[in-house]
Design a protein around this motif. Sequence first.
Motif, PDB file in Angstrom:
ATOM      1  N   ALA A  16       0.810  -1.213   0.000  1.00  0.00           N
ATOM      2  CA  ALA A  16       0.000   0.000   0.000  1.00  0.00           C
ATOM      3  C   ALA A  16       0.839   1.257   0.000  1.00  0.00           C
ATOM      4  N   VAL A  17       2.118   1.140   0.309  1.00  0.00           N
ATOM      5  CA  VAL A  17       2.992   2.303   0.382  1.00  0.00           C
ATOM      6  C   VAL A  17       3.975   2.263  -0.774  1.00  0.00           C
ATOM      7  N   SER A  18       4.140   3.380  -1.478  1.00  0.00           N
ATOM      8  CA  SER A  18       5.078   3.440  -2.596  1.00  0.00           C
ATOM      9  C   SER A  18       6.485   3.599  -2.067  1.00  0.00           C
ATOM     10  N   GLY A  19       7.399   2.785  -2.564  1.00  0.00           N
ATOM     11  CA  GLY A  19       8.796   2.906  -2.154  1.00  0.00           C
ATOM     12  C   GLY A  19       9.313   1.596  -1.631  1.00  0.00           C
ATOM     13  N   ALA A  20      10.512   1.632  -1.066  1.00  0.00           N
ATOM     14  CA  ALA A  20      11.140   0.430  -0.539  1.00  0.00           C
ATOM     15  C   ALA A  20      11.847   0.745   0.748  1.00  0.00           C
ATOM     16  N   ALA A  21      11.954  -0.264   1.594  1.00  0.00           N
ATOM     17  CA  ALA A  21      12.685  -0.111   2.841  1.00  0.00           C
ATOM     18  C   ALA A  21      14.014  -0.815   2.722  1.00  0.00           C
ATOM     19  N   LEU A  22      15.052  -0.164   3.145  1.00  0.00           N
ATOM     20  CA  LEU A  22      16.343  -0.808   3.258  1.00  0.00           C
ATOM     21  C   LEU A  22      16.511  -1.165   4.715  1.00  0.00           C
ATOM     22  N   ALA A  23      15.827  -2.175   5.138  1.00  0.00           N
ATOM     23  CA  ALA A  23      15.729  -2.461   6.565  1.00  0.00           C
ATOM     24  C   ALA A  23      16.245  -3.853   6.869  1.00  0.00           C
ATOM     25  N   GLN A  24      17.048  -3.984   7.912  1.00  0.00           N
ATOM     26  CA  GLN A  24      17.415  -5.286   8.399  1.00  0.00           C
ATOM     27  C   GLN A  24      16.192  -5.919   9.041  1.00  0.00           C
ATOM     28  N   THR A  25      16.178  -7.255   9.056  1.00  0.00           N
ATOM     29  CA  THR A  25      15.101  -7.968   9.713  1.00  0.00           C
ATOM     30  C   THR A  25      15.094  -7.653  11.208  1.00  0.00           C
ATOM     31  N   PRO A  26      13.953  -7.198  11.775  1.00  0.00           N
ATOM     32  CA  PRO A  26      13.920  -6.940  13.210  1.00  0.00           C
ATOM     33  C   PRO A  26      14.221  -8.206  14.003  1.00  0.00           C
ATOM     34  N   ALA A  27      14.876  -8.043  15.136  1.00  0.00           N
ATOM     35  CA  ALA A  27      15.161  -9.193  15.989  1.00  0.00           C
ATOM     36  C   ALA A  27      13.861  -9.801  16.490  1.00  0.00           C
ATOM     37  N   ALA A  28      13.849 -11.108  16.637  1.00  0.00           N
ATOM     38  CA  ALA A  28      12.677 -11.786  17.172  1.00  0.00           C
ATOM     39  C   ALA A  28      12.375 -11.236  18.559  1.00  0.00           C
ATOM     40  N   ASN A  29      11.107 -11.014  18.835  1.00  0.00           N
ATOM     41  CA  ASN A  29      10.704 -10.391  20.087  1.00  0.00           C
ATOM     42  C   ASN A  29       9.680 -11.287  20.774  1.00  0.00           C
ATOM     43  N   PRO A  30      10.141 -12.198  21.675  1.00  0.00           N
ATOM     44  CA  PRO A  30       9.207 -13.108  22.341  1.00  0.00           C
ATOM     45  C   PRO A  30       8.147 -12.322  23.097  1.00  0.00           C
ATOM     46  N   ASN A 161      19.477 -15.357  10.242  1.00  0.00           N
ATOM     47  CA  ASN A 161      20.353 -14.637  11.167  1.00  0.00           C
ATOM     48  C   ASN A 161      20.873 -15.607  12.220  1.00  0.00           C
ATOM     49  N   LEU A 162      22.159 -15.509  12.510  1.00  0.00           N
ATOM     50  CA  LEU A 162      22.790 -16.373  13.510  1.00  0.00           C
ATOM     51  C   LEU A 162      23.396 -15.510  14.605  1.00  0.00           C
ATOM     52  N   TYR A 163      23.059 -15.780  15.854  1.00  0.00           N
ATOM     53  CA  TYR A 163      23.574 -15.010  16.977  1.00  0.00           C
ATOM     54  C   TYR A 163      24.907 -15.572  17.447  1.00  0.00           C
ATOM     55  N   LEU A 164      25.920 -14.692  17.478  1.00  0.00           N
ATOM     56  CA  LEU A 164      27.215 -15.069  18.034  1.00  0.00           C
ATOM     57  C   LEU A 164      27.228 -14.878  19.541  1.00  0.00           C
ATOM     58  N   SER A 165      26.387 -13.956  20.015  1.00  0.00           N
ATOM     59  CA  SER A 165      26.184 -13.654  21.429  1.00  0.00           C
ATOM     60  C   SER A 165      24.845 -12.938  21.503  1.00  0.00           C
ATOM     61  N   PRO A 166      24.350 -12.629  22.725  1.00  0.00           N
ATOM     62  CA  PRO A 166      23.063 -11.925  22.792  1.00  0.00           C
ATOM     63  C   PRO A 166      23.038 -10.590  22.064  1.00  0.00           C
ATOM     64  N   ARG A 167      24.195  -9.946  21.847  1.00  0.00           N
ATOM     65  CA  ARG A 167      24.221  -8.630  21.215  1.00  0.00           C
ATOM     66  C   ARG A 167      24.852  -8.604  19.834  1.00  0.00           C
ATOM     67  N   TRP A 168      25.410  -9.718  19.376  1.00  0.00           N
ATOM     68  CA  TRP A 168      26.027  -9.762  18.060  1.00  0.00           C
ATOM     69  C   TRP A 168      25.326 -10.820  17.215  1.00  0.00           C
ATOM     70  N   ARG A 169      25.002 -10.472  15.982  1.00  0.00           N
ATOM     71  CA  ARG A 169      24.419 -11.458  15.088  1.00  0.00           C
ATOM     72  C   ARG A 169      24.921 -11.282  13.653  1.00  0.00           C
ATOM     73  N   LEU A 170      25.064 -12.407  12.980  1.00  0.00           N
ATOM     74  CA  LEU A 170      25.338 -12.415  11.549  1.00  0.00           C
ATOM     75  C   LEU A 170      23.998 -12.388  10.823  1.00  0.00           C
ATOM     76  N   THR A 171      23.870 -11.522   9.840  1.00  0.00           N
ATOM     77  CA  THR A 171      22.600 -11.363   9.145  1.00  0.00           C
ATOM     78  C   THR A 171      22.750 -11.727   7.676  1.00  0.00           C
ATOM     79  N   SER A 172      21.703 -12.270   7.110  1.00  0.00           N
ATOM     80  CA  SER A 172      21.675 -12.537   5.674  1.00  0.00           C
ATOM     81  C   SER A 172      20.230 -12.555   5.206  1.00  0.00           C
ATOM     82  N   ARG A 173      20.037 -12.099   3.983  1.00  0.00           N
ATOM     83  CA  ARG A 173      18.719 -12.185   3.369  1.00  0.00           C
ATOM     84  C   ARG A 173      18.889 -12.248   1.861  1.00  0.00           C
ATOM     85  N   ALA A 174      18.066 -13.025   1.214  1.00  0.00           N
ATOM     86  CA  ALA A 174      18.106 -13.200  -0.233  1.00  0.00           C
ATOM     87  C   ALA A 174      16.743 -12.835  -0.800  1.00  0.00           C
ATOM     88  N   LEU A 175      16.733 -12.054  -1.885  1.00  0.00           N
ATOM     89  CA  LEU A 175      15.495 -11.613  -2.518  1.00  0.00           C
ATOM     90  C   LEU A 175      15.593 -11.778  -4.025  1.00  0.00           C
TER      91      LEU A 175
END
Length: 297
Positions: A16-30, A161-175
């Motif tokens: 519904a919105v014109s444009g694109a987001a250059l956004a990393q995937t938000p961290a999972a939030n239990p 995404n793979l967490y190396l520690s609670p505050r560090w993560r490796l991120t990847s996404r394919a489109l």
Amino acid sequence: MTKPLAFACALAACAAVSGAALAQTPAANPMPDGSHDMYAGLGVVSKPRYEGAAGRERSVLPVFQFQWSNGVFVSGLSAGIHMARTPQVEFGPLLEVQPRRDDGGNGGAAGGIEDTRIGMYAEPDNFGAKLPADFSTSFPENRLAGMADIHTRLQAGGFLNLYLSPRWRLTSRALYGAGNDRHGARLDVGVQRLAMQLGAQHRVTLAAGVTLVNRSHNAAFFGVSEEESFRSGNAMYAPGGGLKDVHLGARWNWVLAPGWVLTSHAQASRLQGDARRSPLVERPTNLTVSTAIAYRF
């Protein structure tokens, strides 16, 4: 809400919105079953007219990020589902809207709360066509003038995404699905430092990464066909795939009051390889900055 229905709703919100987001995937939030976490706001953004442009544009920036307890999220114009149920790994399907590009530049944008994704000119290789003797090969003031418009496209893929520690993560996404032929593919790989605390009200997230693309993606955004060359004055150019850019980003969230946050974002990127050598590129290093106020509900 079931996952398929929620994902369809997320897609509708993105489209519904014109444009694109250059956004990393938000961290999972239990969250407790049936609950949600939502931000919405408004701000301003200053960015290049298109990737590799020297000129800049400033515009109003909508900011929104929604997450539901079943794993569905919408961040800017990306939407997906967290499928993993372990804290060390995040993965799932992902959808993202690629913006339209015409001779005025890229279309509008939208941002998230946790995102951190935010080219000196090189002489291009000339693949081709002999131009008439009186045809000017000097670049026009607007290098997109005479180039074919790139239409808005919905890209589909996934993230891991793979967490190396609670505050560090490796991120990847394919489109996959960018460009007028819908064959453009992109892989983003990076590392992220999540939510460093600076006092009681400030959080900073840092990220660095690279983007790899296939030939179709580079041809869509950086290539110049024979017809486009005659219309625009740009040299013909047929780029291949490979490394497209390297980028660094930072996001600063300032909690102003319960429910209110000021979110600021900066990202620097530098085009590489065949993308950098394109005749459309005026400046291979680009900077995007934005700031917005958002309400959490």
